[in-house]
Design an enzyme around this catalytic site. Structure first.
Site, PDB file in Angstrom:
ATOM      1  N   HIS A 213      41.688 -14.791   1.424  1.00 46.27           N
ATOM      2  CA  HIS A 213      40.236 -14.596   1.470  1.00 46.27           C
ATOM      3  C   HIS A 213      39.780 -13.588   0.413  1.00 46.27           C
ATOM      4  O   HIS A 213      38.757 -12.909   0.579  1.00 46.27           O
ATOM      5  CB  HIS A 213      39.771 -14.142   2.861  1.00 46.27           C
ATOM      6  CG  HIS A 213      40.195 -15.048   3.966  1.00 46.27           C
ATOM      7  ND1 HIS A 213      39.442 -16.114   4.401  1.00 46.27           N
ATOM      8  CD2 HIS A 213      41.327 -15.049   4.737  1.00 46.27           C
ATOM      9  CE1 HIS A 213      40.066 -16.736   5.382  1.00 46.27           C
ATOM     10  NE2 HIS A 213      41.214 -16.112   5.616  1.00 46.27           N
ATOM     11  N   SER A 343      33.844 -12.227 -27.592  1.00 48.92           N
ATOM     12  CA  SER A 343      32.421 -11.930 -27.489  1.00 48.92           C
ATOM     13  C   SER A 343      31.821 -11.721 -28.867  1.00 48.92           C
ATOM     14  O   SER A 343      32.469 -11.188 -29.772  1.00 48.92           O
ATOM     15  CB  SER A 343      32.204 -10.671 -26.639  1.00 48.92           C
ATOM     16  OG  SER A 343      30.834 -10.297 -26.629  1.00 48.92           O
ATOM     17  N   LYS A 349      36.583  -7.511 -27.130  1.00 49.92           N
ATOM     18  CA  LYS A 349      36.724  -8.252 -25.873  1.00 49.92           C
ATOM     19  C   LYS A 349      37.524  -9.532 -26.101  1.00 49.92           C
ATOM     20  O   LYS A 349      37.296 -10.265 -27.062  1.00 49.92           O
ATOM     21  CB  LYS A 349      35.342  -8.599 -25.312  1.00 49.92           C
ATOM     22  CG  LYS A 349      35.363  -9.124 -23.878  1.00 49.92           C
ATOM     23  CD  LYS A 349      33.933  -9.220 -23.346  1.00 49.92           C
ATOM     24  CE  LYS A 349      33.918  -9.549 -21.859  1.00 49.92           C
ATOM     25  NZ  LYS A 349      34.408 -10.891 -21.584  1.00 49.92           N
ATOM     26  N   GLU A 356      39.843 -21.194 -19.349  1.00 49.07           N
ATOM     27  CA  GLU A 356      38.482 -21.712 -19.227  1.00 49.07           C
ATOM     28  C   GLU A 356      38.398 -23.139 -19.760  1.00 49.07           C
ATOM     29  O   GLU A 356      37.749 -24.002 -19.165  1.00 49.07           O
ATOM     30  CB  GLU A 356      37.519 -20.793 -19.985  1.00 49.07           C
ATOM     31  CG  GLU A 356      37.383 -19.417 -19.348  1.00 49.07           C
ATOM     32  CD  GLU A 356      36.686 -18.414 -20.240  1.00 49.07           C
ATOM     33  OE1 GLU A 356      36.283 -17.350 -19.738  1.00 49.07           O
ATOM     34  OE2 GLU A 356      36.541 -18.683 -21.455  1.00 49.07           O
TER      35      GLU A 356
END
Length: 484
Positions: A213, A343, A349, A356
């Site tokens: 969870h 980025s 970054k 993805e």
């Protein structure tokens, strides 16, 4: 060059032709069919029916892939040989058809397969595109001029002999799908499974906290987590491998509806035998030709297996993104290999780009499965007229899934590193080790200890010590190494 008979569709065709870099001469020849005369580029191997399909379906500019065109060439070559063996086809014509078909197999004429995937009649236009290219090319090989119509290799009478779109199109789909699955997708899945197993072994000594969870759970090994990923990939491999068996059925000889009308009885075993020889794969006759003609069972089952794989890959890549989140404000239990800056505004970054990408491909696969499902529903009586859509969607799914898996394995999984210190920090801070004293004190008291540790921002060990409950037994009980 744009054909001058496209009417109001000039803009659409301009875009389609420019995208494909197809350059035909400005000269045209006239060809006749049952509907009248058609202008066809003089240097095109295709004929009137292909040209009508080009004119009628300026929809997407997307055509069926190389794997399907190759499969069409295999069928046409095998059919010519089978017809020669039964004495139905003149040897000289048959050999020219085989040579032209082998050129199609090798990709020599891919630029002349121009029919849009959104076409009519279960792929009739695509079949005729192949028949006309092969027939005209065979005529050229035989030095027969275009104006000697009666001597030319005929797209119907010769190239399409003993065939129909209704049996050759789904058979070409099965051949194309099996070849890509066997030679590309399944090996890439096996490599991904191996990569996950290697990481499982590499990380077997790295202790960390488990999570359910998205909250702290009992300790585990990072290697155990990766072993779960590996086993999931293995199960998907076995599922796809199992569905591949149905794709080995080829309904060649079924002709229009499965009755094998106008067919020499030796044609079916002969044509399938030659396809087996050309592909080195165990293709076979279907148990029931009528079922093969009516339904696209094998592609639908294969697509469902691909969808299941997509679901699992989404879960795995999402897990890896969570585990690598940070590096300062997330879990950061693993480090992913950096492949590109992440980025345009935040210097330095680096994003989980490969994960993805894989997630996006899997989303597309899930959408494609819906398309094939609805197309499968659209069959009526003796044929499914949505076969071009089914063919494109399945073959595109297999190809992009293969590419995504290969990229995932090589550019991400193989380069993952464990952040042992972070794993240790999170595990020591976890309240879930209180589970170890539950058999000693009971669930209720263990819950109180855990709640107190949470509210006072203390470790379980500290609370046990403050309560006078820290003994050799309880120290051992909350030691993560003894809990995995």
């Amino acid at each position: 060059m744009i054909p001058n008979n496209i009417g109001n569709n000039k803009l659409c065709f301009l875009l389609i032709y420019e995208e494909r870099d197809i350059l035909f001469s400005e000269d045209y020849r006239k060809e006749k069919d049952t509907l009248g005369e058609v202008q066809v580029p003089s240097d095109a191997h295709y004929g009137s029916q292909t040209q009508r399909a080009i004119d009628n379906f300026p929809i997407s500019g997307v055509r069926l892939p190389r794997s399907f065109i190759r499969a069409q060439g295999i069928i046409k070559a095998a059919a010519a040989k089978a017809n020669m063996d039964t004495g139905s086809l003149d040897k000289k014509i048959g050999e020219a058809i085989i040579q032209a078909s082998e050129e199609v197999i090798d990709g020599k004429w891919d630029h002349q397969f121009l029919v849009d995937i959104y076409q009519a009649g279960a792929g009739t236009s695509q079949n005729m595109n192949a028949n006309e290219i092969i027939g005209n090319r065979a005529s050229i090989l035989l030095d027969i001029p275009f104006d000697e119509k009666k001597k030319r290799v005929h797209p119907h009478d010769h190239v399409n002999m003993s065939q129909s779109t209704n049996d050759t199109f789904p058979s070409a789909l099965n051949i194309a799908a099996v070849e890509y699955l066997v030679h590309h997708l399944l090996p890439s899945l096996k490599d991904l499974q191996t990569a996950m197993e290697n990481k499982s072994e590499e990380f077997k000594d790295v202790l960390k906290t488990g999570r359910t969870h998205l909250h702290d759970a009992v300790p585990m090994r990072l290697g155990q987590e990766f072993s779960g990923f590996a086993a999931t990939i293995k199960e998907s491999y076995e599922s796809i491998h199992h569905t591949t068996d149905a794709l080995y059925e080829l309904g060649l000889g079924g002709n229009a509806i499965g009755t094998s009308v106008n067919l020499n009885p030796d044609y079916i075993p002969n044509v399938i035998s030659d396809i087996k020889r050309r592909t080195s794969l165990p293709f076979r006759e279907p148990e029931n030709l009528f079922s093969f003609m009516q339904n696209r069972n094998a592609p639908i089952r294969t697509m469902m297996a691909l969808k299941e794989l997509a679901i699992h890959l989404i879960k795995i890549t999402s897990d890896l993104r969570l585990l690598s989140s940070g590096p300062r404000t997330g879990l950061y239990e693993i480090t992913l290999p950096g492949v590109q800056p992440g980025s345009t505004i935040m210097p330095g970054k680096v994003n989980p780009a490969i994960l993805e990408m894989t997630h996006m491909v899997c989303c597309q696969i899930i959408g494609y499965e819906t398309a094939i499902t609805t197309a499968g529903i659209a069959g009526q009586l003796e044929i499914n007229v949505m076969m071009p859509l089914i063919a494109y969607t399945l073959l595109q799914s297999i190809e992009i899934m293969t590419n995504a898996i290969t990229t995932l394995e090589k550019k991400c999984i193989n380069g993952i590193k464990a952040n042992k210190e972070n794993c240790q920090i999170w595990m020591n801070a976890s309240l879930s080790v209180v589970t170890g004293v539950s058999p000693i004190f009971g669930y209720d008291l263990a819950s109180q200890i855990g709640k107190q540790a949470d509210e006072e921002n203390k470790t379980i060990r500290t609370v046990l010590e403050e309560r006078g409950l820290l003994t050799e037994e309880t120290k051992k009980a909350i030691d993560p190494r003894g809990m995995v």
